[in-house]
Design an enzyme around this catalytic site. Structure first.
Site, PDB file in Angstrom:
ATOM      1  CB  CYS A 127      -1.228   6.782   2.368  1.00  0.00           C
ATOM      2  SG  CYS A 127      -2.342   5.814   3.371  1.00  0.00           S
TER       3      CYS A 127
ATOM      4  CD  GLU B  54      -1.644   2.204   1.959  1.00  0.00           C
ATOM      5  OE1 GLU B  54      -1.172   3.144   1.282  1.00  0.00           O
ATOM      6  OE2 GLU B  54      -1.794   2.239   3.186  1.00  0.00           O
TER       7      GLU B  54
END
Lengths: 513, 513
Positions: free
Chosen positions: A295, A256
Site C-alpha cells: 500500500c 488505512e
C-alpha cells in the site's frame, strides 16, 4: 489439502458453506480452501468482550508487553517454516516473506519494549494536569483507559503476518481483545501464525480470535466501545465506514486504504549522486518487492525533464535484471501477484493507464506459465493533468513517470493531486527545495520520506512501515492513523478528563512527580 | 423586524426563499426571520479555501492568538447589548446569557493565551523525535500542520455565542478558515456576534463566514482536507456522519451529541456535608440554567435508598423557589425553552418518562401565558432497568432520580447504560468508593467530575465546559472531542511523520533543544 479453521469462542472450528479455493500463485495450483460460514459472530464478539477484555484489563501494560515479547519470539522461532507458507500461499519470495515476518516480529518486539515506559496504573496519564479554576484546587487530569470493547482487525492479503502483528501489538498492549480477519487469498500464513499464537498460550483466553473467511456481517453487531481497524481498498473502506450500525453507535473506524504514492527527484540530483542512487534503488524495491503489492509503494514518479533519460535507463536496467519466477526458487527476486483476481485487476489497470501513457517497459500481456505473473511495467505520462494518473492505483509492479519542471511548487501540486496518500518521498540535497516540497505536501500525507546523501546506507526506503512513525494518511488513504509509538494505542483507548479537587484527582490520576 | 443575513464571499447577503420566523420564547412574539436560500455553498467553500486559508496559514500561531484576544475583547465590550439579544431571541435570563457570552470570550482568551506557548514555525512538533534505524542518522519527527481546507462549524441553538466561539478559537488558532452555521431558533445572537466579528476587521477576509439558515446541502461539497464540527442531536449527528460524500472523501467529522448524563451521590454523604450541598446545588443549576437546555446537564440522578427523602426534599425546595418567567425580567431565574418545537419535544418526553416514573414535581402540563415555558420536573424511576431512562433525553428542565444500593459497582453499571455520555459527576469523600466509580465509568465518558468537601466553593459544576479539559464523549455522545487545551486543535491539524537524515529532519522539524 488444508481447509482453514477459525479460532472463535475458545476453539478451532471448521468452516462450512461453499469453499473458496486457496492457490499457490506461482503455479495456480489449489492448495487449500476457506469455508466462509460457521462462525457465530455475536458469540465471538461476546467472548472477546466478556472473557478476553476483563483478562487483559486485569494486567498491567508491562505484563501485556511481556506477552508481545513472547509472541515476537514465537514468530522468530518458526521463521523458516513461515517463509515456506508465505511462498506457497502468498507468492512471496524469500525476501518478501522475511519483510512481512520480520516486520511482524519486529513490531511486536517494539511495542514490548515500549511497554516498559508505561505506568503501572490501568491508565496512561495524558499530558500535564491543568488548573481549571481561580485557585489551584479545581484541577483536571486527562487519562487514557482501555475501551471495554473489542477490536475487529480486518487485514489485507498483502501482509498476512505484519498486518496482523502490527494491529495486534497496539490493541493488546492497550488492553483490548482482538478478532483478526485475514485477507482470504493469502490466509494460510495468517492461519498458521494464529495457530502458533494460540498454541503458545501466551494470550489470555478470549483476547485473540481468528477468522479467515468473510466477516462483513460482523460490523452489524458492533457496539459503542468497539473499534474497527481496516487495511485494504479504498472502496471497501468506504463500505465499512458507511455501515449504519457503526455510524449510529459511534464505533471507531480506523481506515488505512490504498493510495497513489509518489516519489520526486530534486533538480539538483545528478546521476552519480547518492540521492539519485537511492531514488533508483528505492523505486526498484517498491516496484518489485511483493510484486508491487504494497500500500506504500510508489505509483507516480516525478522526474525533472533533464533527468528523464538517465532515470529511465537506470530504472529499466534494474527492472530488466530482476529475476521473475516461482517464489519458492531461492534465486527469484520477484514472484507473482497474489491471486487470479489481482492478476486481472493489474492487467486491466495497466491497460487503462496506457490510454494516457507511453509504455517504457512491460505491459499488460500475460507471461508464460499458469501462475499469476505480471512483468514489471514502467509507463510515462503524456499529460500530467490526466486525472487517471492520480486516481487509479494498479496494485502490482507498475509505476508511471511524470516529467516535471523541477520546481518545488510544481512537484507539490502534482503530488497532492493524489487526494491524500500514505507516503511520499523526495530526494535532494538542496535544503531549501526539500523544505518547500515537504511543507507543501505534508498535510496531504501521513508520512514524508526525505532522501539525501546522508541517508545512503542508513535508511530503509519509504515503502517500509516502521513502528516508531505513524502509518496512514488523509483523504483517499482513508484518514486513519496506526503505529507511531504510543500514538498507535490511541484508537483502542478512551481519553477522559477527570475533574475535581487536586488532592483527589491529581494524586490518583496525575503523573508521578 | 430583522431578517438575518449571511456573511459569505466577503459580503453580507440577504437570504431568499420562505422565511423561518424567529421568536421571543418568553412571549412567542415574532421578532425576526431567517430566509434559508441565497448562499452559493460551493463559492462560500472556495472563498474559505482559496482566500481565508492562505491568509491564516501565512500567520504564526501567536499572530492568530492575537486575533482571538481581540475577538474576546470585542465580545466583552458588547456584553450588555448581547445579553439583551440573548434574552429576546434565546429566552436566556441574564445569568444564562452571561454563562454563554462569558464562556465564548473566556474560551477565546484561553486560546489566545495558549498561542504564546506555540512555536514560530508553521507547524507544531508532536512529541520527541525518534531514531528509526540502527544508527541515529535515520530519524523521524512528527509534525502537526494546518489542513489546507475549511472547517464547517454546525452549532446548536442552546449556546449561540459559546458554541461558535469555542469552535472558532480552536480552528482559527490552528490556521483553518471557518464557516459557522448558527442554530436557527436562536440565530439572532450568533448573527449579532458575527456582525461584530466582521466589523472588527480582526480576521482576514475569507477566514470567517456566517450562515444562519440551513446548510445541509453543503456537506455534499466538502473535500478531503475539510473538517465538520457538529454540536446537536444524536440523530442529526448520525445523518452528517453518514453523508456519502464525507465518507468517500474521509472528511473529518467531529460530533458532540446530546447524552443522558448522570450524577451519583456516594453512600457516605450526609445531609449537612459539603458534598451533599454541592450535589443539590449543581443539580439545581443543571435543571434550571438555560431551562435545562445544556448538552452536559444531568438527566439521571443516582441516590442511595437511605438518602432518597433528604435529596428529594432539598431539591424540590430549590426547584420550587426558582422564579420562572420572562427572561428579560432581572428577577427571573429560569426562562422558557428556546422554541415551540422544543416545548413540544420536552412535554412529549416528560410524558414518555412518566410511563416509567413517578412524578415528584412538575409535569408536562402547559404553563400560563403564550411563551414556551415548562415547569421544572423531577421524576423518580419505578424500575432502573427500564431502558427508556437511559436512552431518552428530555432537553429541558427535567431529570429522573434512580434509587440505588450505594455500591460503586451498581452505580457504574447504571451510569454506563447511557451508552456513552459527555459527563458524569460523582460526589463522595470516600476515596475508595470514588476511585471505583471513576475507573468504572471513565471509558464511557468524555469527562468525569468528582465532588468532595474540598471542591466546595472552588469548582464550577459538571455542566460547565472549560477549555482546559476535553469536551465530547464516546458512543451516544457522538465519539468526538473538542477543547482540552492543545488537544482542541487536533481536528484541524494533520499529523505527518517526516523521515530522513537527522541533520535534515531533526533540525528542520524537531523541537528546539
Amino acid at each position: 489439502m488444508t481447509s482453514l479453521q477459525s479460532y472463535a469462542c475458545g476453539q478451532w472450528t471448521a468452516g462450512s458453506g461453499d469453499p473458496v479455493a486457496l492457490h499457490d500463485p506461482s503455479t495456480a495450483e489449489v492448495i487449500g480452501d476457506v469455508r466462509p460460514a460457521g462462525v457465530d459472530f455475536a458469540a465471538t464478539l461476546a467472548h472477546a468482550r466478556n472473557v478476553g477484555g476483563p483478562a487483559l484489563r486485569a494486567m498491567t501494560f508491562a505484563q501485556r508487553g511481556e506477552i508481545l515479547k513472547g509472541l515476537s519470539k514465537v514468530l522468530h522461532e518458526h521463521r523458516d517454516e513461515l517463509i515456506g507458507v508465505a511462498g506457497r500461499n502468498g507468492g512471496n519470495t524469500r525476501g518478501d516473506a522475511k519483510f512481512d515476518l520480520d516486520g511482524a516480529s519486529g513490531t511486536l518486539a517494539f511495542y514490548a519494549h515500549l511497554s516498559k515506559s508505561l505506568p503501572e496504573t490501568p491508565w496512561i496519564t495524558d499530558g500535564e494536569g491543568t488548573q481549571l479554576g481561580r485557585t489551584a484546587r479545581f484541577w483536571a487530569e486527562h487519562v487514557l483507559l482501555p475501551r471495554p470493547g473489542v477490536a475487529l482487525h480486518i487485514n489485507a492479503f498483502n501482509f498476512p503476518a505484519w498486518g496482523m502483528g502490527e494491529k495486534l501489538a497496539c490493541s493488546i498492549l492497550a488492553g483490548v481483545p482482538v478478532i483478526t480477519k485475514a485477507g482470504t487469498a493469502s490466509a494460510m500464513l495468517a492461519w498458521r501464525v494464529s495457530e502458533l499464537i494460540v498454541a503458545s498460550g501466551l494470550l489470555p483466553e478470549g483476547s485473540f480470535q481468528f477468522i479467515p473467511g468473510s466477516i462483513s456481517a460482523m460490523t452489524d453487531h458492533l457496539e459503542s466501545m468497539d473499534v474497527v481497524a481496516f487495511t485494504g481498498s479504498a472502496r471497501t473502506g468506504i463500505r465499512i465506514r458507511g455501515n449504519a450500525n457503526c455510524i449510529a453507535k459511534s464505533v471507531r473506524v480506523n481506515i488505512e486504504a490504498d493510495s497513489i504514492n509518489s516519489a520526486v527527484l530534486g533538480p539538483d540530483c545528478d546521476f552519480d549522486d547518492d540521492s539519485f542512487t537511492q531514488f533508483i534503488s528505492n523505486l526498484h524495491i517498491d516496484m518489485t518487492q511483493k510484486a508491487g503489492q504494497k500500500c506504500t509503494a510508489v505509483r507516480r514518479i516525478l522526474v525533472p525533464h533533464d533527468k528523464l533519460d538517465e532515470v529511465k535507463e537506470a530504472l529499466v536496467d534494474r527492472l530488466k535484471s530482476t529475476r521473475i519466477g516461482n517464489a519458492l526458487d531461492p534465486d527469484v527476486r520477484m514472484g507473482p501477484v497474489a491471486s487470479a483476481a489481482q492478476l486481472e485487476d493489474v492487467r486491466g489497470g495497466i491497460q487503462k493507464l496506457q490510454a494516457e501513457c507511453d509504455t517504457i517497459l512491460g505491459g499488460p500481456e500475460a507471461m508464460d506459465g499458469p501462475g499469476y505473473f505480471v512483468t514489471p511495467t514502467l509507463l510515462q505520462a503524456r499529460n500530467n493533468d490526466a486525472q487517471l494518473l492520480h486516481e487509479l492505483e494498479v496494485f502490482g509492479p507498475c509505476a508511471t513517470i511524470l516529467p516535471y519542471d523541477g520546481k518545488a511548487e510544481t512537484a507539490a501540486d502534482l503530488i497532492n493531486r493524489g487526494g491524500g496518500c500514505l507516503v511520499a518521498s523526495a530526494y535532494s540535497d538542496d535544503k531549501k527545495w526539500i523544505s518547500e516540497v515537504v511543507a507543501g505536501i505534508a498535510p496531504w500525507h501521513g508520512r514524508v520520506w526525505v532522501g539525501s546523501e546522508k541517508t545512503m546506507g542508513h535508511a530503509l526506503g519509504p515503502g517500509a512501515v516502521l513502528p516508531g512513525a505513524i502509518h496512514g494518511g488523509p483523504g483517499r488513504a482513508g484518514g486513519g492513523e496506526e503505529l507511531g509509538g504510543l500514538r498507535g494505542l490511541q484508537p483502542y483507548l478512551q481519553r477522559t478528563a477527570i475533574q475535581g479537587d487536586r488532592s483527589v484527582v491529581g494524586r490518583s490520576f496525575g503523573s508521578p512527580e
